[in-house]
Design a protein around this motif. Sequence first.
Motif, PDB file in Angstrom:
ATOM      1  N   GLN A 172     -18.995   7.599   8.960  1.00  0.00           N
ATOM      2  CA  GLN A 172     -17.586   6.750   8.577  1.00  0.00           C
ATOM      3  C   GLN A 172     -17.379   5.251   9.155  1.00  0.00           C
ATOM      4  OE1 GLN A 172     -15.295   9.991   9.755  1.00  0.00           O
ATOM      5  NE2 GLN A 172     -14.582  10.539   7.616  1.00  0.00           N
ATOM      6  N   ILE A 173     -18.029   5.332  10.669  1.00  0.00           N
ATOM      7  CA  ILE A 173     -18.086   4.284  11.375  1.00  0.00           C
ATOM      8  C   ILE A 173     -19.176   3.194  10.689  1.00  0.00           C
ATOM      9  CG2 ILE A 173     -19.147   3.015  13.315  1.00  0.00           C
ATOM     10  CD1 ILE A 173     -18.447   5.666  14.877  1.00  0.00           C
ATOM     11  N   GLN A 174     -20.222   3.459  10.147  1.00  0.00           N
ATOM     12  CA  GLN A 174     -21.085   2.783   9.375  1.00  0.00           C
ATOM     13  C   GLN A 174     -20.270   2.158   7.903  1.00  0.00           C
ATOM     14  OE1 GLN A 174     -24.198   5.226   9.136  1.00  0.00           O
ATOM     15  NE2 GLN A 174     -25.512   4.899  11.022  1.00  0.00           N
ATOM     16  N   TYR A 175     -19.619   3.024   7.239  1.00  0.00           N
ATOM     17  CA  TYR A 175     -19.341   2.650   5.960  1.00  0.00           C
ATOM     18  C   TYR A 175     -17.988   1.541   6.539  1.00  0.00           C
ATOM     19  CZ  TYR A 175     -16.193   2.842   2.066  1.00  0.00           C
ATOM     20  OH  TYR A 175     -15.417   2.395   0.845  1.00  0.00           O
ATOM     21  N   ILE A 176     -17.100   1.538   7.203  1.00  0.00           N
ATOM     22  CA  ILE A 176     -16.207   0.773   7.507  1.00  0.00           C
ATOM     23  C   ILE A 176     -16.920  -0.653   8.013  1.00  0.00           C
ATOM     24  CG2 ILE A 176     -14.320   0.050   9.239  1.00  0.00           C
ATOM     25  CD1 ILE A 176     -13.529   3.092   9.221  1.00  0.00           C
ATOM     26  N   TRP A 177     -18.187  -0.661   9.060  1.00  0.00           N
ATOM     27  CA  TRP A 177     -18.733  -1.626   9.239  1.00  0.00           C
ATOM     28  C   TRP A 177     -19.326  -2.324   8.440  1.00  0.00           C
ATOM     29  CZ3 TRP A 177     -18.483  -4.305  13.453  1.00  0.00           C
ATOM     30  CH2 TRP A 177     -19.620  -5.349  13.765  1.00  0.00           C
ATOM     31  N   ARG A 178     -19.746  -1.697   7.134  1.00  0.00           N
ATOM     32  CA  ARG A 178     -20.467  -2.455   6.023  1.00  0.00           C
ATOM     33  C   ARG A 178     -19.591  -3.153   5.305  1.00  0.00           C
ATOM     34  NH1 ARG A 178     -23.264   2.608   5.633  1.00  0.00           N
ATOM     35  NH2 ARG A 178     -22.009   3.293   3.956  1.00  0.00           N
ATOM     36  N   LYS A 179     -18.155  -2.474   5.160  1.00  0.00           N
ATOM     37  CA  LYS A 179     -17.115  -3.294   4.498  1.00  0.00           C
ATOM     38  C   LYS A 179     -16.457  -4.556   5.134  1.00  0.00           C
ATOM     39  CE  LYS A 179     -16.153  -0.993   0.655  1.00  0.00           C
ATOM     40  NZ  LYS A 179     -16.279  -1.423  -0.511  1.00  0.00           N
ATOM     41  N   ILE A 209     -10.198  -6.415   0.827  1.00  0.00           N
ATOM     42  CA  ILE A 209      -9.585  -6.045   1.820  1.00  0.00           C
ATOM     43  C   ILE A 209      -8.434  -4.891   1.680  1.00  0.00           C
ATOM     44  CG2 ILE A 209      -7.639  -6.954   3.401  1.00  0.00           C
ATOM     45  CD1 ILE A 209      -9.293  -9.454   3.518  1.00  0.00           C
ATOM     46  N   ARG A 210      -7.554  -5.056   0.396  1.00  0.00           N
ATOM     47  CA  ARG A 210      -7.016  -4.074  -0.136  1.00  0.00           C
ATOM     48  C   ARG A 210      -7.670  -2.713  -0.454  1.00  0.00           C
ATOM     49  NH1 ARG A 210      -3.528  -8.014  -4.676  1.00  0.00           N
ATOM     50  NH2 ARG A 210      -2.464  -9.101  -3.126  1.00  0.00           N
ATOM     51  N   GLY A 211      -8.657  -2.586  -1.249  1.00  0.00           N
ATOM     52  CA  GLY A 211      -9.518  -1.658  -1.012  1.00  0.00           C
ATOM     53  C   GLY A 211      -9.689  -0.854   0.187  1.00  0.00           C
ATOM     54  N   LEU A 212     -10.122  -1.464   1.163  1.00  0.00           N
ATOM     55  CA  LEU A 212     -10.292  -1.093   2.642  1.00  0.00           C
ATOM     56  C   LEU A 212      -9.238  -0.643   3.123  1.00  0.00           C
ATOM     57  CD1 LEU A 212     -12.145  -0.577   5.131  1.00  0.00           C
ATOM     58  CD2 LEU A 212     -11.711  -2.933   5.676  1.00  0.00           C
ATOM     59  N   ALA A 260       0.870  -1.212   0.055  1.00  0.00           N
ATOM     60  CA  ALA A 260      -0.013   0.018  -0.120  1.00  0.00           C
ATOM     61  C   ALA A 260       0.750   1.238  -0.144  1.00  0.00           C
ATOM     62  CB  ALA A 260      -0.934  -0.020   1.360  1.00  0.00           C
ATOM     63  N   PHE A 261       1.972   1.000   0.857  1.00  0.00           N
ATOM     64  CA  PHE A 261       2.638   2.519   0.763  1.00  0.00           C
ATOM     65  C   PHE A 261       3.445   2.765  -0.628  1.00  0.00           C
ATOM     66  CE2 PHE A 261       3.886   2.253   5.557  1.00  0.00           C
ATOM     67  CZ  PHE A 261       2.634   2.458   6.039  1.00  0.00           C
ATOM     68  N   ARG A 262       3.843   1.439  -1.316  1.00  0.00           N
ATOM     69  CA  ARG A 262       4.487   1.726  -2.593  1.00  0.00           C
ATOM     70  C   ARG A 262       3.371   2.418  -3.422  1.00  0.00           C
ATOM     71  NH1 ARG A 262       6.739  -3.244  -1.333  1.00  0.00           N
ATOM     72  NH2 ARG A 262       5.097  -4.389  -2.265  1.00  0.00           N
ATOM     73  N   TYR A 263       2.103   1.865  -3.486  1.00  0.00           N
ATOM     74  CA  TYR A 263       1.197   2.398  -4.336  1.00  0.00           C
ATOM     75  C   TYR A 263       0.745   3.840  -3.958  1.00  0.00           C
ATOM     76  CZ  TYR A 263      -3.637   2.973  -6.134  1.00  0.00           C
ATOM     77  OH  TYR A 263      -4.758   3.473  -6.954  1.00  0.00           O
ATOM     78  N   GLU A 287      -7.730   7.955   3.497  1.00  0.00           N
ATOM     79  CA  GLU A 287      -8.640   8.811   3.878  1.00  0.00           C
ATOM     80  C   GLU A 287      -8.613   9.503   5.467  1.00  0.00           C
ATOM     81  OE1 GLU A 287     -12.416  11.004   3.798  1.00  0.00           O
ATOM     82  OE2 GLU A 287     -11.358   9.944   2.112  1.00  0.00           O
ATOM     83  N   HIS A 288      -8.012   8.603   6.325  1.00  0.00           N
ATOM     84  CA  HIS A 288      -7.925   9.049   7.767  1.00  0.00           C
ATOM     85  C   HIS A 288      -6.596   8.899   8.096  1.00  0.00           C
ATOM     86  CE1 HIS A 288     -12.031   8.238   7.778  1.00  0.00           C
ATOM     87  NE2 HIS A 288     -12.055   6.919   7.464  1.00  0.00           N
ATOM     88  N   PHE A 289      -5.427   8.384   7.449  1.00  0.00           N
ATOM     89  CA  PHE A 289      -4.187   8.660   8.134  1.00  0.00           C
ATOM     90  C   PHE A 289      -3.259   9.071   6.938  1.00  0.00           C
ATOM     91  CE2 PHE A 289      -5.946   5.038  10.202  1.00  0.00           C
ATOM     92  CZ  PHE A 289      -6.004   5.592  11.582  1.00  0.00           C
ATOM     93  N   PHE A 290      -3.487   9.835   6.079  1.00  0.00           N
ATOM     94  CA  PHE A 290      -2.633  10.557   5.108  1.00  0.00           C
ATOM     95  C   PHE A 290      -1.961  11.425   5.554  1.00  0.00           C
ATOM     96  CE2 PHE A 290      -1.959  13.656   1.308  1.00  0.00           C
ATOM     97  CZ  PHE A 290      -1.599  12.668   0.682  1.00  0.00           C
ATOM     98  N   PRO A 291      -0.577  11.392   5.384  1.00  0.00           N
ATOM     99  CA  PRO A 291       0.410  12.070   6.112  1.00  0.00           C
ATOM    100  C   PRO A 291       0.456  13.504   5.902  1.00  0.00           C
ATOM    101  CG  PRO A 291       1.216  11.082   4.211  1.00  0.00           C
ATOM    102  CD  PRO A 291       0.111  10.177   4.556  1.00  0.00           C
ATOM    103  N   ALA A 292      -0.064  14.120   4.796  1.00  0.00           N
ATOM    104  CA  ALA A 292       0.095  15.468   4.522  1.00  0.00           C
ATOM    105  C   ALA A 292      -1.011  16.195   5.413  1.00  0.00           C
ATOM    106  CB  ALA A 292      -0.314  15.682   3.074  1.00  0.00           C
ATOM    107  N   ALA A 293      -1.840  15.411   5.895  1.00  0.00           N
ATOM    108  CA  ALA A 293      -3.025  15.990   6.990  1.00  0.00           C
ATOM    109  C   ALA A 293      -2.372  15.696   8.115  1.00  0.00           C
ATOM    110  CB  ALA A 293      -4.261  15.268   6.780  1.00  0.00           C
TER     111      ALA A 293
END
Length: 286
Positions: free
Chosen positions: A125-132, A151-154, A96-99, A161-167
């Motif tokens: 967002q909680i509901q989205y992750i739970w649905r996945k 799983i890779r998409g998740l 994922a990091f390479r991508y 979305e949540h741990f992007f380093p620029a943010a």
Amino acid sequence: MIHLKAEDLIASELEANFHFHHKLKYWTIVHNHDFYEIFMITEGTVTHIVNDIRQTLFKGDLILIRPEDVHSYERYEDQDVALLNINFHSNAISSAFRYLGEDFFAERLQRIGSLPPQVRLSVEQIQYIWRKYEQIAAIPMECAAEACSVIRGLLIYLLNEHFFPAAIPAAKPGMPEWLSILQLEMQKKENFSEGIPALYRLANKTPEHLSRTILKHLGKTPTIWINELRLQYSVHLLKHSTIDIVTIALDCGFNSLSHYYKSFQMTYYTTPGKFRSANQKLAIPQ
């Protein structure tokens, strides 16, 4: 302390596994592992001890545990807690990091000895992750390739979305960890557009203490900080959208067009309209 290994817990063909803990015991054994773990508090409150630091986690908290982070849980007062635990093989994370880019999280994610990356999720967002999670759980065992793709998409979604380093702002010397996390949370549109109420709710500090700490470490008042975040987002919309200026002002959280214009001119020394005329770039010519 127990050291958990991916080879004992994670199926190699899936690169991840999921555990839903409906109710934790009073305490859990201190442990670390050679894989990455992302867990989400779905209900309740819990005390999380990580790298010798105690923190209270609430519903919606999403934490990324890195290899060699040492952590455990303790019951918080008389409250129960439920959490969804996702373990990712280090190979999956590396891919994922390479991508996403070779330097993705090179400094922030790998730094051991402080609190790991943490964000507060919205109900949606909680509901989205739970649905996945439910989607992956429903895939037949013989369809490992399909499950692995989801799983890779998740994983990409969670990182980007949540741990992007620029943010994730670089923590300044002496800055409390909670303020660094708060900076990340306040960069989300739903929070800076809500403004001061969101700031107080997410910080869970007294207004006086919060204002002093922000002024000390960020060099500005909470109101000025929030207005800067709103203006930065409005600049993006002015440059890269055709949304009318009134809608932009209200969408960013300004309570009136005059307030938006005054704030914009004080910061950029021009009006939003003139700024748009000079800087707008669209993929579809108008």
